[in-house]
Design a protein around this motif. Structure first.
Motif, PDB file in Angstrom:
ATOM      1  N   VAL A 347      -6.160   2.701 -10.528  1.00 53.48           N
ATOM      2  CA  VAL A 347      -4.888   3.237 -10.908  1.00 53.48           C
ATOM      3  C   VAL A 347      -4.281   2.808 -12.266  1.00 53.48           C
ATOM      4  CG1 VAL A 347      -2.568   4.134 -10.242  1.00 53.48           C
ATOM      5  CG2 VAL A 347      -4.584   3.679  -8.713  1.00 53.48           C
ATOM      6  N   ARG A 348      -4.323   3.808 -13.160  1.00 52.72           N
ATOM      7  CA  ARG A 348      -4.195   3.338 -14.566  1.00 52.72           C
ATOM      8  C   ARG A 348      -2.451   3.184 -14.791  1.00 52.72           C
ATOM      9  NH1 ARG A 348      -7.998   7.496 -17.937  1.00 52.72           N
ATOM     10  NH2 ARG A 348     -10.180   6.340 -17.673  1.00 52.72           N
ATOM     11  N   SER A 349      -2.314   2.309 -15.732  1.00 51.88           N
ATOM     12  CA  SER A 349      -0.764   2.168 -16.000  1.00 51.88           C
ATOM     13  C   SER A 349       0.059   3.141 -16.093  1.00 51.88           C
ATOM     14  CB  SER A 349      -0.634   1.324 -17.493  1.00 51.88           C
ATOM     15  OG  SER A 349      -1.349  -0.008 -17.307  1.00 51.88           O
ATOM     16  N   GLY A 350       1.329   2.974 -15.498  1.00 48.27           N
ATOM     17  CA  GLY A 350       2.351   4.234 -15.455  1.00 48.27           C
ATOM     18  C   GLY A 350       2.023   5.420 -14.687  1.00 48.27           C
ATOM     19  N   LYS A 351       1.173   5.079 -13.862  1.00 44.17           N
ATOM     20  CA  LYS A 351       0.919   6.361 -12.746  1.00 44.17           C
ATOM     21  C   LYS A 351       1.860   6.238 -11.374  1.00 44.17           C
ATOM     22  CE  LYS A 351      -2.521   8.152 -15.206  1.00 44.17           C
ATOM     23  NZ  LYS A 351      -2.606   9.471 -15.448  1.00 44.17           N
ATOM     24  N   THR A 352       2.281   7.420 -10.980  1.00 38.06           N
ATOM     25  CA  THR A 352       3.012   7.603  -9.754  1.00 38.06           C
ATOM     26  C   THR A 352       2.099   8.301  -8.783  1.00 38.06           C
ATOM     27  OG1 THR A 352       5.067   7.618 -11.214  1.00 38.06           O
ATOM     28  CG2 THR A 352       5.233   8.416  -8.842  1.00 38.06           C
ATOM     29  N   LEU A 353       1.997   7.842  -7.700  1.00 36.59           N
ATOM     30  CA  LEU A 353       1.087   8.372  -6.438  1.00 36.59           C
ATOM     31  C   LEU A 353       1.907   8.318  -5.386  1.00 36.59           C
ATOM     32  CD1 LEU A 353      -2.293   6.946  -7.440  1.00 36.59           C
ATOM     33  CD2 LEU A 353      -1.417   9.021  -8.030  1.00 36.59           C
ATOM     34  N   SER A 354       2.165   9.338  -4.558  1.00 38.60           N
ATOM     35  CA  SER A 354       3.008   9.386  -3.415  1.00 38.60           C
ATOM     36  C   SER A 354       2.418  10.418  -2.195  1.00 38.60           C
ATOM     37  CB  SER A 354       4.339   9.686  -3.653  1.00 38.60           C
ATOM     38  OG  SER A 354       5.062   9.532  -2.589  1.00 38.60           O
ATOM     39  N   GLY A 355       2.344   9.637  -0.914  1.00 40.29           N
ATOM     40  CA  GLY A 355       2.003  10.652   0.113  1.00 40.29           C
ATOM     41  C   GLY A 355       3.037  10.482   1.225  1.00 40.29           C
ATOM     42  N   CYS A 356       2.843  10.444   2.352  1.00 40.64           N
ATOM     43  CA  CYS A 356       3.915  10.009   3.585  1.00 40.64           C
ATOM     44  C   CYS A 356       3.226   9.607   4.390  1.00 40.64           C
ATOM     45  CB  CYS A 356       4.463  11.542   3.826  1.00 40.64           C
ATOM     46  SG  CYS A 356       3.617  12.982   4.356  1.00 40.64           S
ATOM     47  N   ALA A 357       3.800   9.076   5.370  1.00 42.28           N
ATOM     48  CA  ALA A 357       3.288   8.448   6.676  1.00 42.28           C
ATOM     49  C   ALA A 357       2.439   9.320   7.605  1.00 42.28           C
ATOM     50  CB  ALA A 357       4.519   8.028   7.568  1.00 42.28           C
ATOM     51  N   GLU A 358       2.750  10.674   7.663  1.00 42.39           N
ATOM     52  CA  GLU A 358       1.788  11.558   8.502  1.00 42.39           C
ATOM     53  C   GLU A 358       0.772  11.946   7.437  1.00 42.39           C
ATOM     54  OE1 GLU A 358       5.230  12.092   7.816  1.00 42.39           O
ATOM     55  OE2 GLU A 358       5.795  11.044   9.906  1.00 42.39           O
ATOM     56  N   LEU A 359       0.739  11.951   6.337  1.00 42.64           N
ATOM     57  CA  LEU A 359      -0.454  12.266   5.549  1.00 42.64           C
ATOM     58  C   LEU A 359      -0.354  11.286   4.185  1.00 42.64           C
ATOM     59  CD1 LEU A 359      -2.657  14.249   5.092  1.00 42.64           C
ATOM     60  CD2 LEU A 359      -1.169  15.816   3.924  1.00 42.64           C
ATOM     61  N   PRO A 360      -1.105  10.165   4.168  1.00 47.26           N
ATOM     62  CA  PRO A 360      -0.978   9.220   3.089  1.00 47.26           C
ATOM     63  C   PRO A 360      -2.105   9.879   1.992  1.00 47.26           C
ATOM     64  CG  PRO A 360      -2.517   8.541   4.976  1.00 47.26           C
ATOM     65  CD  PRO A 360      -1.740   9.650   5.498  1.00 47.26           C
ATOM     66  N   TYR A 361      -1.823   9.550   0.831  1.00 49.35           N
ATOM     67  CA  TYR A 361      -2.442  10.130  -0.293  1.00 49.35           C
ATOM     68  C   TYR A 361      -3.804   9.109  -0.538  1.00 49.35           C
ATOM     69  CZ  TYR A 361      -3.754  11.283  -5.208  1.00 49.35           C
ATOM     70  OH  TYR A 361      -4.311  11.752  -6.219  1.00 49.35           O
ATOM     71  N   PHE A 362      -4.824   9.613  -0.295  1.00 47.24           N
ATOM     72  CA  PHE A 362      -6.317   8.881  -0.212  1.00 47.24           C
ATOM     73  C   PHE A 362      -6.943   9.149  -1.691  1.00 47.24           C
ATOM     74  CE2 PHE A 362     -10.661   8.708   0.544  1.00 47.24           C
ATOM     75  CZ  PHE A 362     -10.953   7.715   0.990  1.00 47.24           C
ATOM     76  N   ILE A 363      -7.274   7.932  -2.156  1.00 45.75           N
ATOM     77  CA  ILE A 363      -7.896   7.562  -3.250  1.00 45.75           C
ATOM     78  C   ILE A 363      -9.440   7.174  -3.010  1.00 45.75           C
ATOM     79  CG2 ILE A 363      -8.118   6.552  -5.585  1.00 45.75           C
ATOM     80  CD1 ILE A 363      -5.277   5.609  -5.145  1.00 45.75           C
ATOM     81  N   PRO A 364     -10.375   8.065  -3.206  1.00 45.77           N
ATOM     82  CA  PRO A 364     -11.768   7.629  -2.929  1.00 45.77           C
ATOM     83  C   PRO A 364     -12.383   6.617  -3.586  1.00 45.77           C
ATOM     84  CG  PRO A 364     -11.547   9.946  -3.290  1.00 45.77           C
ATOM     85  CD  PRO A 364     -10.196   9.295  -3.798  1.00 45.77           C
ATOM     86  N   LYS A 365     -13.504   5.969  -3.273  1.00 47.70           N
ATOM     87  CA  LYS A 365     -14.148   4.862  -3.760  1.00 47.70           C
ATOM     88  C   LYS A 365     -14.496   5.062  -5.319  1.00 47.70           C
ATOM     89  CE  LYS A 365     -18.155   1.667  -3.209  1.00 47.70           C
ATOM     90  NZ  LYS A 365     -19.134   1.522  -2.397  1.00 47.70           N
ATOM     91  N   GLU A 366     -14.148   3.980  -6.082  1.00 46.69           N
ATOM     92  CA  GLU A 366     -14.222   3.817  -7.459  1.00 46.69           C
ATOM     93  C   GLU A 366     -13.679   5.159  -8.276  1.00 46.69           C
ATOM     94  OE1 GLU A 366     -18.773   3.635  -7.596  1.00 46.69           O
ATOM     95  OE2 GLU A 366     -18.799   1.658  -6.937  1.00 46.69           O
ATOM     96  N   THR A 367     -12.724   5.604  -7.807  1.00 43.48           N
ATOM     97  CA  THR A 367     -12.208   6.665  -8.442  1.00 43.48           C
ATOM     98  C   THR A 367     -11.164   6.012  -9.701  1.00 43.48           C
ATOM     99  OG1 THR A 367     -12.116   8.278  -6.458  1.00 43.48           O
ATOM    100  CG2 THR A 367     -10.364   8.567  -8.218  1.00 43.48           C
ATOM    101  N   VAL A 368     -11.117   6.567 -10.835  1.00 40.41           N
ATOM    102  CA  VAL A 368     -10.263   6.177 -11.794  1.00 40.41           C
ATOM    103  C   VAL A 368      -8.975   7.231 -11.886  1.00 40.41           C
ATOM    104  CG1 VAL A 368     -10.271   5.492 -14.229  1.00 40.41           C
ATOM    105  CG2 VAL A 368     -11.979   5.052 -12.887  1.00 40.41           C
TER     106      VAL A 368
END
Length: 369
Positions: A347-368
């Motif tokens: 996750v590069r500098s300055g990014k904002t990522l958000s999910g919720c308890a019922e549906l977390p935000y998923f980042i796949p393997k080796e994703t940039v």
């Protein structure tokens, strides 16, 4: 009574495709430094299993790398120990499509073993319980098969994919059927089963000759009618990985000490030993109510999160309510909330990522990102 184990490394992995896209269910990381197979293997070793066969299917390279010779579970032996069973072990040239076909494919392996009792188990859960008590129950009840089950309320997600049993006051299984919310509290099968080795071989050969296709749909109901099948109730923490959401929910539950104690203090859980440096927490970093593995570099803020080995969190970054797999790299001033990252995600500098308890935000393997 000598015991052996038989582990299904890829059963039910369609329930959480995000986590099993690049690995088998048995290889799914859990709890900061473990894999799901660690809990099953540790239970079997505590029950004195001298041979453990691991039935593979595909994406099992990481599983072989993790388990290796079985040294970390005291299963590196000249005779017995860890045995990886390829998916083409039988006469068929096709991949097995069910548990029944998987067992049929390893009948030659079972016939070559000499142990008295087989402990069969899936790998789609994290639980730690005294397998010796279940074995004592199996012997005391003079069972042909003992099914390990747990009670579950009808509003649970697990009912979608699970099989339920009905038992009488003596622990004898009187019926077996798909789980149903209208049944009230369901006695759900955990995927753990204890059976005499010679009986299992005869049962599978007989059911195969009768044209049966499904283990839970055909073989077990047949066994309930014809043989002595008992049910052993499992109490305590049981994390059933039915979906990505369930995985995230049970991972977050580990932040509560009573839950961790229930999982790790009943039976000692072993895993692959890695020679990593200790976690380094920067001067201005803040870490609270989190599980942080070794080899991490924390320069930002971490709250209510599970951080696996080798994760880097840059200065000014804020990570809250997240599960970050091994070697995830969170850049400076980034903000992550209710996220689940697979290995080596960036996750590069300055990014904002958000999910919720019922549906977390998923980042796949080796994703940039």
């Amino acid at each position: 009574m000598r015991t052996m184990g038989l582990i299904f490394s890829s059963i039910n992995e369609r329930n959480a495709p995000e986590l099993t896209m690049v690995r088998s269910m048995a290889s799914v990381p859990f709890g900061g430094r473990y894999r799901l197979i660690d809990f099953v293997l540790s239970d079997m070793v505590a029950a004195s299993a001298s041979t453990v066969g691991i039935i593979t299917k595909y994406n099992f390279q990481s599983l072989m790398d993790h388990v290796g010779s079985g040294k970390n579970w005291d299963l590196a032996r000249k005779s017995g120990g860890i045995v990886f069973l390829p998916p083409y072990g039988g006469d068929s040239r096709m991949l097995y499509t069910s548990r029944f076909e998987a067992i049929k494919s390893v009948l030659m392996f079972l016939k070559s073993c000499t142990e008295d009792v087989v402990i069969m188990s899936d790998c789609d859960f994290a639980s730690s319980f005294d397998m010796n008590k279940a074995l004592d129950f199996f012997v005391d009840k003079k069972s042909d098969i003992t099914l390990v089950y747990r009670d579950k309320l009808p509003d649970a997600d697990e009912l979608k994919h699970r099989t339920a049993i009905q038992t009488d006051e003596n622990g004898t299984v009187t019926g077996i059927s798909p789980a149903n919310a209208n049944m009230g509290v369901n006695q759900l099968l955990t995927g753990v089963l204890i059976v005499r080795r010679d009986f299992l071989i005869r049962l599978i050969e007989r059911c195969s000759a009768m044209g049966m296709k499904s283990f839970s749909g055909d073989v077990l109901p047949f066994a309930v009618r014809e043989y002595r099948v008992t049910g052993y109730k499992l109490d305590g923490f049981f994390a059933s990985i039915e979906s990505l959401q369930a995985y995230f929910r049970y991972s977050m539950a580990l932040l509560d000490k009573p839950v961790r104690d229930s999982l790790f203090k009943t039976v000692e859980v072993y895993t692959k030993v890695r020679d990593s440096v200790p976690c380094r927490i920067g001067e201005n970093a803040k870490v609270s109510r989190s599980i942080v593995a070794d080899g991490c570099v924390i320069e930002g803020t971490v709250e209510n999160s599970i951080i696996f080995r080798g994760v880097k969190i840059g200065k000014g970054a804020v990570v809250k309510n997240c599960v970050l797999f091994q070697d995830t790299d969170v850049g400076e001033r980034s903000s992550l909330s209710y996220c689940l990252s697979d290995k080596k995600a960036i996750v590069r500098s300055g990014k904002t990522l958000s999910g919720c308890a019922e549906l977390p935000y998923f980042i796949p393997k080796e994703t940039v990102l």
